[in-house]
Design a protein around this motif. Structure first.
Motif, PDB file in Angstrom:
ATOM      1  N   MET A  93       0.826  -1.218   0.000  1.00  0.00           N
ATOM      2  CA  MET A  93       0.000   0.000   0.000  1.00  0.00           C
ATOM      3  C   MET A  93       0.857   1.265   0.000  1.00  0.00           C
ATOM      4  O   MET A  93       0.438   2.299  -0.512  1.00  0.00           O
ATOM      5  N   VAL A  94       2.062   1.201   0.543  1.00  0.00           N
ATOM      6  CA  VAL A  94       2.972   2.348   0.454  1.00  0.00           C
ATOM      7  C   VAL A  94       3.342   2.599  -1.007  1.00  0.00           C
ATOM      8  O   VAL A  94       3.337   3.743  -1.487  1.00  0.00           O
ATOM      9  N   VAL A  95       3.654   1.531  -1.733  1.00  0.00           N
ATOM     10  CA  VAL A  95       3.980   1.668  -3.156  1.00  0.00           C
ATOM     11  C   VAL A  95       2.766   2.166  -3.934  1.00  0.00           C
ATOM     12  O   VAL A  95       2.872   3.047  -4.804  1.00  0.00           O
ATOM     13  N   LEU A  96       1.591   1.627  -3.625  1.00  0.00           N
ATOM     14  CA  LEU A  96       0.375   2.023  -4.340  1.00  0.00           C
ATOM     15  C   LEU A  96       0.041   3.495  -4.089  1.00  0.00           C
ATOM     16  O   LEU A  96      -0.451   4.195  -4.990  1.00  0.00           O
ATOM     17  N   SER A  97       0.308   3.996  -2.898  1.00  0.00           N
ATOM     18  CA  SER A  97       0.064   5.405  -2.612  1.00  0.00           C
ATOM     19  C   SER A  97       0.929   6.289  -3.503  1.00  0.00           C
ATOM     20  O   SER A  97       0.482   7.329  -4.010  1.00  0.00           O
ATOM     21  N   LYS A  98       2.180   5.866  -3.714  1.00  0.00           N
ATOM     22  CA  LYS A  98       3.068   6.626  -4.604  1.00  0.00           C
ATOM     23  C   LYS A  98       2.587   6.532  -6.048  1.00  0.00           C
ATOM     24  O   LYS A  98       2.703   7.497  -6.810  1.00  0.00           O
ATOM     25  N   ALA A  99       2.034   5.371  -6.422  1.00  0.00           N
ATOM     26  CA  ALA A  99       1.476   5.227  -7.781  1.00  0.00           C
ATOM     27  C   ALA A  99       0.280   6.141  -7.963  1.00  0.00           C
ATOM     28  O   ALA A  99       0.069   6.706  -9.043  1.00  0.00           O
ATOM     29  N   MET A 100      -0.522   6.314  -6.909  1.00  0.00           N
ATOM     30  CA  MET A 100      -1.680   7.210  -6.985  1.00  0.00           C
ATOM     31  C   MET A 100      -1.241   8.651  -7.242  1.00  0.00           C
ATOM     32  O   MET A 100      -1.965   9.425  -7.869  1.00  0.00           O
ATOM     33  N   ALA A 101      -0.057   9.017  -6.754  1.00  0.00           N
ATOM     34  CA  ALA A 101       0.458  10.364  -7.029  1.00  0.00           C
ATOM     35  C   ALA A 101       0.792  10.523  -8.509  1.00  0.00           C
ATOM     36  O   ALA A 101       0.553  11.567  -9.112  1.00  0.00           O
ATOM     37  N   ILE A 102       1.346   9.455  -9.124  1.00  0.00           N
ATOM     38  CA  ILE A 102       1.687   9.507 -10.551  1.00  0.00           C
ATOM     39  C   ILE A 102       0.435   9.633 -11.403  1.00  0.00           C
ATOM     40  O   ILE A 102       0.402  10.377 -12.391  1.00  0.00           O
ATOM     41  N   THR A 103      -0.641   8.909 -11.034  1.00  0.00           N
ATOM     42  CA  THR A 103      -1.869   8.953 -11.831  1.00  0.00           C
ATOM     43  C   THR A 103      -2.756  10.140 -11.493  1.00  0.00           C
ATOM     44  O   THR A 103      -3.829  10.306 -12.073  1.00  0.00           O
ATOM     45  N   SER A 104      -2.337  10.984 -10.523  1.00  0.00           N
ATOM     46  CA  SER A 104      -3.086  12.158 -10.052  1.00  0.00           C
ATOM     47  C   SER A 104      -4.320  11.792  -9.245  1.00  0.00           C
ATOM     48  O   SER A 104      -5.130  12.662  -8.918  1.00  0.00           O
ATOM     49  N   LEU A 105      -4.500  10.507  -8.927  1.00  0.00           N
ATOM     50  CA  LEU A 105      -5.646  10.104  -8.109  1.00  0.00           C
ATOM     51  C   LEU A 105      -5.504  10.646  -6.688  1.00  0.00           C
ATOM     52  O   LEU A 105      -6.500  11.052  -6.071  1.00  0.00           O
ATOM     53  N   LYS A 106      -4.298  10.666  -6.179  1.00  0.00           N
ATOM     54  CA  LYS A 106      -4.074  11.109  -4.808  1.00  0.00           C
ATOM     55  C   LYS A 106      -4.489  12.564  -4.623  1.00  0.00           C
ATOM     56  O   LYS A 106      -5.040  12.952  -3.589  1.00  0.00           O
ATOM     57  N   ALA A 107      -4.250  13.381  -5.655  1.00  0.00           N
ATOM     58  CA  ALA A 107      -4.587  14.803  -5.562  1.00  0.00           C
ATOM     59  C   ALA A 107      -6.094  15.035  -5.505  1.00  0.00           C
ATOM     60  O   ALA A 107      -6.550  16.100  -5.093  1.00  0.00           O
ATOM     61  N   LYS A 108      -6.870  14.039  -5.939  1.00  0.00           N
ATOM     62  CA  LYS A 108      -8.328  14.189  -5.965  1.00  0.00           C
ATOM     63  C   LYS A 108      -8.988  13.799  -4.638  1.00  0.00           C
ATOM     64  O   LYS A 108     -10.196  13.996  -4.470  1.00  0.00           O
ATOM     65  N   LEU A 109      -8.220  13.212  -3.714  1.00  0.00           N
ATOM     66  CA  LEU A 109      -8.796  12.774  -2.446  1.00  0.00           C
ATOM     67  C   LEU A 109      -9.084  13.983  -1.555  1.00  0.00           C
ATOM     68  O   LEU A 109      -8.300  14.929  -1.498  1.00  0.00           O
ATOM     69  N   SER A 110     -10.206  13.949  -0.865  1.00  0.00           N
ATOM     70  CA  SER A 110     -10.536  15.029   0.068  1.00  0.00           C
ATOM     71  C   SER A 110      -9.660  14.929   1.308  1.00  0.00           C
ATOM     72  O   SER A 110      -9.109  13.871   1.623  1.00  0.00           O
ATOM     73  N   VAL A 111      -9.514  16.044   1.990  1.00  0.00           N
ATOM     74  CA  VAL A 111      -8.671  16.075   3.185  1.00  0.00           C
ATOM     75  C   VAL A 111      -9.444  15.466   4.357  1.00  0.00           C
ATOM     76  O   VAL A 111     -10.488  15.982   4.766  1.00  0.00           O
ATOM     77  N   GLN A 112      -8.942  14.342   4.874  1.00  0.00           N
ATOM     78  CA  GLN A 112      -9.525  13.679   6.043  1.00  0.00           C
ATOM     79  C   GLN A 112      -8.392  13.182   6.925  1.00  0.00           C
ATOM     80  O   GLN A 112      -7.290  12.894   6.443  1.00  0.00           O
ATOM     81  N   SER A 113      -8.651  13.057   8.197  1.00  0.00           N
ATOM     82  CA  SER A 113      -7.620  12.551   9.098  1.00  0.00           C
ATOM     83  C   SER A 113      -7.457  11.055   8.904  1.00  0.00           C
ATOM     84  O   SER A 113      -8.405  10.332   8.564  1.00  0.00           O
ATOM     85  N   THR A 114      -6.216  10.602   9.107  1.00  0.00           N
ATOM     86  CA  THR A 114      -5.928   9.170   9.005  1.00  0.00           C
ATOM     87  C   THR A 114      -6.777   8.379   9.986  1.00  0.00           C
ATOM     88  O   THR A 114      -7.318   7.309   9.664  1.00  0.00           O
TER      89      THR A 114
END
Length: 1014
Positions: free
Chosen positions: A930-951
């Motif tokens: 999941m750490v690797v997948l989170s970095k992949a989400m940054a490449i696909t711009s999916l991570k930037a679309k997530l709303s701000v929520q606490s962990t």
């Protein structure tokens, strides 16, 4: 029937007995003889039938009441089968470990044949690396030393069998190029801006006699990953530039090339990093000093009554000044006395000073000298000092005489003298050589001296007068009259290929100022080119267009009037003429057929048409090429109206093989500032690229920072590949067992200036290409888009099928430029037929993202290794593989996963362990994945679309949240929030459990779908 067999014919008759029988062949009565028996019975037999027995058989049945003839029965006798014989024997093979060896046999005789291959007399079966054991062709893939031996085949048919000759397989050991060793590492340096370049050097050696080559890289971070190759830096030494302050990290990749080995021909090693720190250059400056005017004196003044002026010198730089001194110069330098400031002046210290005064006993006049302050590293600072000595009982000397040159005149200005009723002006053509004769007497403090010679220096001095007499001399001033040159004459032009050569005569009158160059202007398109002298070549002209030219001469004053127009010429492509004695083109006597056709093109900005383009269509090497040139002014005006995020579409509706959108670098920069998107749209495809992805600043740096953006041409191209490249694509399809469903296309972005071409082949965000699908293609039988490299390498790129205006298109998203096509590649695995992940596994397999484990199996519930996971995520994102030395000590360049690990590392998807290892064969845990997948989400711009929520809020529903490692918490939350990863057994994340192959296939499909890429 077949020769040698027995044929039997029978008949049954009714009627009163007794019945008699007579068999006939081809109408001739038969008797029992040879191979014939039963000629007079109800059943006829022909034993050991041969071809001569073939024919038409009938029987006549007779009793007392009469007879009856049967229908004819045909006997067909086929030749006996021929036993096999071998017409083409298997031949000896010599391969290198890892290569494929193939043995083939050709047999004659009657089919069908069966085959059985043997090694050293033992029958082979299809298993391991053996295939085709019972076919005419035997393949041994990935051959190893144990596969060496004697191979034979037995060919069998119904008539017998035949054994082939023995063929020997020799397997040579694989030898790769040796990895070079670095004996001396490069060392860094600390320098100041503008200092001499520090030389970085490396000493390397290699054990196998190969040839060493070098490529230096620069990086903004202290890393050997992500560096940029330094153009031209291909020797063992490199002189690092010192033009810009900051720290740059350099390293060199040393490559050993050994073409004598039978394995990998090259091996590389990377040097240590050498940091070059360029500090801001120290400054050496002093405060400006204004011109100084000393208190006026009267002739006969007493010694010591003259003013002693103190001049303060203040250090305004960042460094200490050394060897500080004052010097005086000019025609009156000997009439002043100066002292010296302190030779050293510290930065921030109190000012030092020196003095200047006129000498004793100066006669009436105005004395002016130049004072120059010099110091080590400092640019000289100059100012003037003026001392006026007036006549006793006379008017003061006129002050601040200034002379300004014009066309055959000099304009004089000076300060008005109180009490003066007139002024005498004196002129000379050499400094201080004035006679007593005045040029003119005037009453105002300004005057134009007329009818002078342009180009001659004139010196002037003024005296003020009234009824009491004349004053002393003013300061001396000089000027040189001048004007623009006359126009050049005898202008003529000769056409060339896209250019013209213009010759002319220089003007005889340079206007009194040396001519520094010439400007040639074309009549069509207003193309202007400057040059030092005749002739001047004007490039960038359009073949088939008529041009005339005018020329202006340039001097220090300005430009001349334009010359008379030249003759008209039409540039054109040169043609071959074997009878021609000269290669020099000449003006055609009659118009020629243009090579280009020009048409206006509407450019769409946010769907609104603007006539801002000109399309030229040419023919080259059998291809039609259409280039659309965009008008800068019209586009800028339209963008200013439309504002941010505009979409600029260049439509080309003709059937060209190559379509190019052409803009200059400044236009691209303006679009980048407006966050505009550019589209090139043809009948085959649409290329959509945000202007910022063109990265015009990087192109500018590689072309040369001194080149204006206006002069850089940026081309965005969609083209049909060359025939050779089409063959590469088709061969790749045959080898990869997939079907091409759309013709391949090249997508290219390049910047050009002169003979320099910079190709933009890599982007930092996905760039969209939309390829039209042929009408005959079933859109349900398309699995993915692919990239095909020139070496035939194929990789998946994220693709989805869309419908636009009722037509199907493949929408391909990629981080690189290359040759693209669309394929049908259905793939199923037998062991997932009833598995929960069947759909995802089938989809990812068909897209070439995942591989099976052999024999049509996928092994969905098997834990996945770190190397396999890296391979799948790299393929899923469609990343271009990066080769070379690996950053991990336990990953060798010969390992199958070397390139995918390198690529994942280059894209910052993985980082390895603290001991410098990657541990490729270890299983990967769910939280590591999941750490690797989170970095992949940054490449696909999916991570930037997530709303701000606490962990905490995201992971609170999971009962084992506390089991997640601290370093993985935010990444796990990203995966859960995006809906890519869900828990096991309902509310458990199971972060420390190993992830399975089926889970990975589902997750990769999810990230691509939720990112809108498939």
């Amino acid at each position: 029937m077949t020769e040698g067999q027995t044929a039997t014919f029978s008949v049954t008759a009714s009627g009163d007995a007794p019945l008699s029988y007579r068999w006939k062949k081809d109408g001739n009565e038969l008797t029992d003889s040879g191979n014939i028996s039963g000629a007079t019975t109800a059943s006829l037999s022909i034993t050991n039938a041969q071809s001569g027995d073939a024919g038409s058989y009938t029987v006549v049945v007779t009793n007392a009441a009469g007879n009856a003839s049967s229908n004819a029965a045909t006997l067909t006798v086929n030749p006996a089968p021929v036993a096999p014989s071998i017409t083409s024997q298997p031949v000896n093979k010599t391969v290198t470990e890892g290569q494929t060896a193939t043995f083939s046999v050709t047999a004659s005789g009657d089919a069908p044949f069966s085959y059985q291959w043997k090694k050293d007399g033992n029958e082979l079966t299809d298993s391991g690396n053996i295939s085709g054991a019972t076919t005419a062709s035997l393949s041994i893939t990935n051959a190893q030393s144990g596969d060496a031996g004697s191979y034979t085949v037995v060919v069998t048919n119904a008539a017998g069998n035949a054994s082939s000759n023995a063929a020997t397989l020799t397997v040579n050991p694989l030898t790769n190029a040796a990895t070079p060793g670095i004996d001396t590492q490069p060392t860094g340096a600390t320098v100041n801006e503008g200092d001499s370049s520090p030389t970085l050097s490396v000493a390397a050696s290699v054990s196998d006699g190969g040839m060493l080559t070098y490529q230096w890289y620069s990086n903004t971070t202290n890393s050997t990953s992500g560096g940029t190759a330094v153009s031209g830096a291909t020797s063992s030494t490199y002189a690092a530039p010192t033009t810009t302050a900051g720290t740059t990290y350099y390293y060199v990749i040393v490559t050993n090339t050994n073409n004598s080995v039978n394995g990998t021909k090259t091996a590389t090693t990377t040097s240590n990093i050498a940091a070059v720190a360029v500090n801001i250059a120290p400054t050496y400056t002093i405060a400006a000093i204004t011109n100084q005017t000393l208190t006026a004196l009267t002739q006969g003044y007493a010694s010591g009554t003259q003013e002693t002026k103190t001049i303060d010198v203040t250090n305004t730089g960042t460094s200490d000044l050394s060897n500080l001194s004052a010097n005086i110069s000019g025609i009156h330098a000997s009439d002043f006395v100066i002292t010296q400031p302190s030779s050293t002046l510290m930065s921030g210290a109190t000012a030092t000073s020196f003095t200047v005064k006129a000498k004793d006993g100066l006669p009436a006049g105005t004395y002016t000298a130049t004072l120059t302050l010099s110091a080590t590293h400092m640019t000289d600072v100059t100012f003037t000092v003026t001392q006026t000595v007036n006549l006793p009982n006379a008017l003061p000397n006129p002050q601040n005489l200034v002379a300004t040159g014009g066309d055959r005149k000099v304009t004089l200005n000076w300060n008005t003298v109180t009490g003066a009723t007139y002024y005498n002006i004196y002129m000379a053509t050499a400094s201080s050589q004035f006679s007593n004769a005045t040029v003119v007497t005037v009453t105002s403090s300004t005057y134009n001296v007329q009818n002078l010679l342009n180009g001659t220096a004139y010196f002037f001095m003024v005296k003020a007068g009234n009824s009491g007499g004349l004053s002393g001399e003013s300061n001396q001033a000089n000027a040189t009259p001048a004007t623009v040159p006359a126009a050049p004459t005898n202008v003529s032009a000769i056409y060339g290929n896209g250019e013209a050569t213009v010759t002319f005569m220089a003007p005889t009158d340079n206007g009194g100022s040396a001519i520094t160059g010439y400007e040639v202007t074309a009549s069509s398109g207003n193309v202007a080119v400057t040059g030092a002298a005749s002739p001047i070549v004007i490039t960038g002209l359009t073949n088939g267009t008529s041009y005339t030219f005018t020329v202006k001469a340039i001097n220090g004053i300005g430009k001349s009037a334009p010359s008379a127009e030249s003759n008209a010429v039409i540039p054109q492509t040169p043609f071959s003429d074997s009878t021609s004695d000269s290669d020099t083109p000449s003006a055609p006597s009659t118009p020629t057929t243009p090579e280009k056709t020009n048409t206006d093109v509407d450019i769409l900005v946010n769907g609104k048409a603007e006539n801002a383009g000109t399309a030229t269509t040419t023919q080259r090497n059998g291809q039609t090429i259409t280039t659309v040139f965009v008008d800068q002014k019209k586009l800028e005006d339209k963008l200013a109206t439309e504002g941010q995020n505009a979409v600029v579409v260049i439509p080309v509706n003709n059937k060209s093989d190559m379509v190019i959108g052409s803009l200059n670098g400044q236009m691209v920069k303006n679009m980048e500032d407006e966050q505009a998107v550019l589209e090139i749209k043809t009948d085959r495809a649409t290329y959509t690229i945000p202007a910022q992805q063109i990265n015009i600043n990087t192109i500018s740096e590689q072309v040369g920072k001194s080149v204006a953006l206006q002069d850089i041409e940026v081309q965005i191209e969609i083209a049909v590949p060359t025939t050779d490249m089409v063959n590469v694509v088709e061969n790749a399809a045959a080898k990869g067992t997939f079907t091409l469903v759309a013709p391949p296309l090249n997508f290219t972005v390049r910047g050009t200036y002169g003979d320099k071409t910079i190709e933009v082949s890599k982007f930092n965000a996905y760039v969209k290409r939309t390829i039209a699908l042929p009408d005959v293609v079933d859109p349900s039988k398309i699995t993915t888009g692919i990239v095909v490299e020139p070496d035939g390498t194929v990789r998946h790129v994220p693709t989805k099928i869309v419908v636009i205006d009722g037509k199907y298109y493949a929408q391909i998203n990629s981080l690189t430029n290359s040759t693209y096509s669309v394929v049908w590649h259905p793939l199923e695995f037998s062991d997932v037929a009833n598995h929960w992940a069947k759909q995802a596994v089938g989809d990812m397999g068909s897209r070439m993202v995942i591989d099976g484990t052999g024999n049509g199996m996928f092994s969905p519930d098997r834990d996945i290794t770190r190397a396999e996971f890296a391979a799948i995520i790299v393929r899923g994102l469609g990343l271009k593989l990066e080769n070379g030395a690996t950053p991990f000590s336990d990953v060798k360049s010969t390992d199958w996963y070397s390139s995918v690990v390198n690529t994942a590392y280059a894209y910052h998807l993985i980082s390895g362990f603290e001991d410098g290892t990657f541990r490729p064969m270890d299983r990967i845990t769910r939280e590591q994945a999941m750490v690797v997948l989170s970095k992949a989400m940054a490449i696909t711009s999916l991570k930037a679309k997530l709303s701000v929520q606490s962990t905490d809020a995201i992971l609170r529903p999971y009962g084992d949240m506390a089991a997640v490692s601290a370093w993985a918490l935010s990444s796990v939350a990203d995966n859960v929030q995006a809906g890519i990863v869900s828990g096991r057994s309902g509310n458990e994340l199971a972060p420390k459990d190993y992830i399975t192959r089926a889970e990975v296939a589902t997750i990769i499909q999810g990230i691509l779908q939720k990112s809108g890429l498939i």
